[in-house]
Scaffold this motif. Structure first.
Motif, PDB file in Angstrom:
ATOM      1  N   UNK A   1       9.295   3.241   1.161  1.00 18.51           N
ATOM      2  CA  UNK A   1      10.423   2.458   0.691  1.00 18.51           C
ATOM      3  C   UNK A   1      10.307   1.100   0.565  1.00 18.51           C
ATOM      4  N   UNK A   2       9.643   0.409   1.800  1.00 15.64           N
ATOM      5  CA  UNK A   2       9.189  -1.179   1.885  1.00 15.64           C
ATOM      6  C   UNK A   2       8.295  -1.841   0.762  1.00 15.64           C
ATOM      7  N   UNK A   3       8.797  -3.202   0.800  1.00 13.87           N
ATOM      8  CA  UNK A   3       7.394  -3.960  -0.576  1.00 13.87           C
ATOM      9  C   UNK A   3       6.614  -3.970   0.316  1.00 13.87           C
ATOM     10  N   UNK A   4       6.831  -3.372   1.617  1.00 11.61           N
ATOM     11  CA  UNK A   4       5.067  -3.775   2.706  1.00 11.61           C
ATOM     12  C   UNK A   4       4.245  -2.936   1.828  1.00 11.61           C
ATOM     13  N   UNK A   5       4.899  -1.245   2.342  1.00 11.76           N
ATOM     14  CA  UNK A   5       4.316  -0.493   1.424  1.00 11.76           C
ATOM     15  C   UNK A   5       3.185  -0.606  -0.237  1.00 11.76           C
ATOM     16  N   UNK A   6       4.106  -1.459  -0.854  1.00 14.40           N
ATOM     17  CA  UNK A   6       4.064  -1.263  -2.135  1.00 14.40           C
ATOM     18  C   UNK A   6       2.725  -2.419  -2.411  1.00 14.40           C
ATOM     19  N   UNK A   7       2.987  -3.683  -1.421  1.00 10.00           N
ATOM     20  CA  UNK A   7       1.781  -4.416  -0.927  1.00 10.00           C
ATOM     21  C   UNK A   7       0.312  -3.877  -0.735  1.00 10.00           C
ATOM     22  N   UNK A   8       0.607  -2.748  -0.210  1.00  9.75           N
ATOM     23  CA  UNK A   8      -0.525  -2.229   0.173  1.00  9.75           C
ATOM     24  C   UNK A   8      -1.165  -1.422   0.138  1.00  9.75           C
ATOM     25  N   UNK A   9      -0.806  -1.038  -1.272  1.00  9.24           N
ATOM     26  CA  UNK A   9      -1.254  -0.013  -2.004  1.00  9.24           C
ATOM     27  C   UNK A   9      -2.214  -0.629  -3.151  1.00  9.24           C
ATOM     28  N   UNK A  10      -1.707  -2.330  -3.917  1.00 11.63           N
ATOM     29  CA  UNK A  10      -1.981  -2.468  -4.389  1.00 11.63           C
ATOM     30  C   UNK A  10      -3.597  -3.459  -3.642  1.00 11.63           C
ATOM     31  N   UNK A  11      -3.287  -3.943  -2.484  1.00 12.79           N
ATOM     32  CA  UNK A  11      -4.485  -4.375  -2.339  1.00 12.79           C
ATOM     33  C   UNK A  11      -5.383  -3.116  -2.097  1.00 12.79           C
ATOM     34  N   UNK A  12      -5.068  -2.176  -1.553  1.00 11.43           N
ATOM     35  CA  UNK A  12      -6.179  -0.806  -1.145  1.00 11.43           C
ATOM     36  C   UNK A  12      -6.573  -0.989  -2.606  1.00 11.43           C
ATOM     37  N   UNK A  13      -6.275  -0.884  -3.521  1.00  8.61           N
ATOM     38  CA  UNK A  13      -6.371  -0.576  -5.673  1.00  8.61           C
ATOM     39  C   UNK A  13      -7.588  -1.874  -5.649  1.00  8.61           C
ATOM     40  N   UNK A  14      -6.964  -3.554  -5.213  1.00  7.28           N
ATOM     41  CA  UNK A  14      -7.909  -4.342  -5.470  1.00  7.28           C
ATOM     42  C   UNK A  14      -8.814  -3.625  -4.400  1.00  7.28           C
ATOM     43  N   UNK A  15      -8.964  -3.444  -3.067  1.00 10.83           N
ATOM     44  CA  UNK A  15     -10.268  -3.271  -2.632  1.00 10.83           C
ATOM     45  C   UNK A  15     -11.157  -2.040  -3.529  1.00 10.83           C
ATOM     46  N   UNK A  16     -10.938  -0.898  -4.339  1.00 10.24           N
ATOM     47  CA  UNK A  16     -12.073  -0.722  -4.815  1.00 10.24           C
ATOM     48  C   UNK A  16     -11.984  -1.673  -6.207  1.00 10.24           C
ATOM     49  N   UNK A  17     -11.245  -2.664  -6.892  1.00  7.74           N
ATOM     50  CA  UNK A  17     -12.176  -3.012  -7.751  1.00  7.74           C
ATOM     51  C   UNK A  17     -12.983  -4.342  -7.001  1.00  7.74           C
TER      52      UNK A  17
END
Length: 240
Positions: A32-48
């Motif tokens: 439930x951390x903000x770090x997990x949300x940021x990492x998820x967005x970073x992973x999506x950005x990695x695909x792009x």
């Protein structure tokens, strides 16, 4: 005889796979951390990023076709001017003025066609630079966001009394160590995402921008590792 080697560059699929794995680890440890949300967005950005970097390596065939047509058209028009010139009259010195006009027209045509070809040829480079700079700005923002998440995670807070406005320390030393380690990994992988663009381009502007992000990620990561070392020293002191 030395065996020729291909150009060494990062495997985009491996970088994306590593970031997906990191996101799974962060989400499992701090769901439930903000770090997990940021990492998820970073992973999506990695695909792009993997797709964008691959597109950067492709030539803009339409622009290159236009350049070729302009060059061929200029050569054709030059040949037509030479063919239409009355060389026999020029040889008899009757058309000296006509020769000067013809040469001036040919020179102007060569200059115009050359300028148009150069503009279109440089347009591809400038378009790629603009797209990569925009993508790199996004990665630079990720570095600063990650740094903000670890900013208040100070292991030395246990050494002195707290004030009313001191950040709350709800993590154990082990959890704090893992949190900081995840931040350092995210910064390192953000730099690797930027390096994907440098691997697909020799443009000095792009390479310089990538180096700036790598330097930023390295500097921010160094601060995190200092906190991890301090945390380890505190654990050793407490154990003794």
């Amino acid at each position: 005889m030395a065996r020729p080697r291909d150009r060494q560059k990062l495997d985009a699929d491996k970088v994306v796979e590593t970031l997906d794995s990191l996101y799974a680890r962060v989400a499992a440890r701090f769901p439930a951390s903000g770090l997990a949300m940021v990492c998820g967005r970073l992973a999506d950005t990695a695909h792009q990023t993997a797709e964008r970097a691959h597109r950067i390596s492709r030539p803009y065939l339409f622009l290159r076709l236009l350049v070729a047509l302009i060059v061929l058209g200029g050569i054709g028009l030059e040949a037509m001017l030479v063919w239409r010139l009355d060389w026999s009259a020029v040889v008899r010195a009757r058309e000296g003025f006509g020769l000067a006009q013809g040469l001036e027209s040919a020179a102007n045509l060569a200059l115009l066609s050359g300028a148009a070809a150069w503009f279109l040829a440089s347009l591809e480079r400038r378009w790629k630079q603009q797209r990569v700079q925009k993508a790199l700005h996004e990665l630079r923002s990720f570095c600063h966001v990650i740094d903000m998440h670890q900013l208040t995670k100070d292991p030395t807070v246990v050494l002195g009394p707290k004030t009313a406005v001191s950040p709350k320390r709800e993590m154990s030393n082990f959890q704090l160590s893992r949190y900081l380690d995840y931040c350092a990994e995210m910064l390192a992988l953000t730099a690797k995402l930027a390096a994907l663009y440098a691997g697909e381009s020799d443009d000095p502007v792009i390479v310089a921008a990538v180096n700036d992000i790598e330097t930023l990620a390295s500097d921010l990561g160094r601060k995190i590792w200092q906190k991890i070392m301090i945390l380890g020293q505190l654990d050793e002191a407490r154990a003794s």
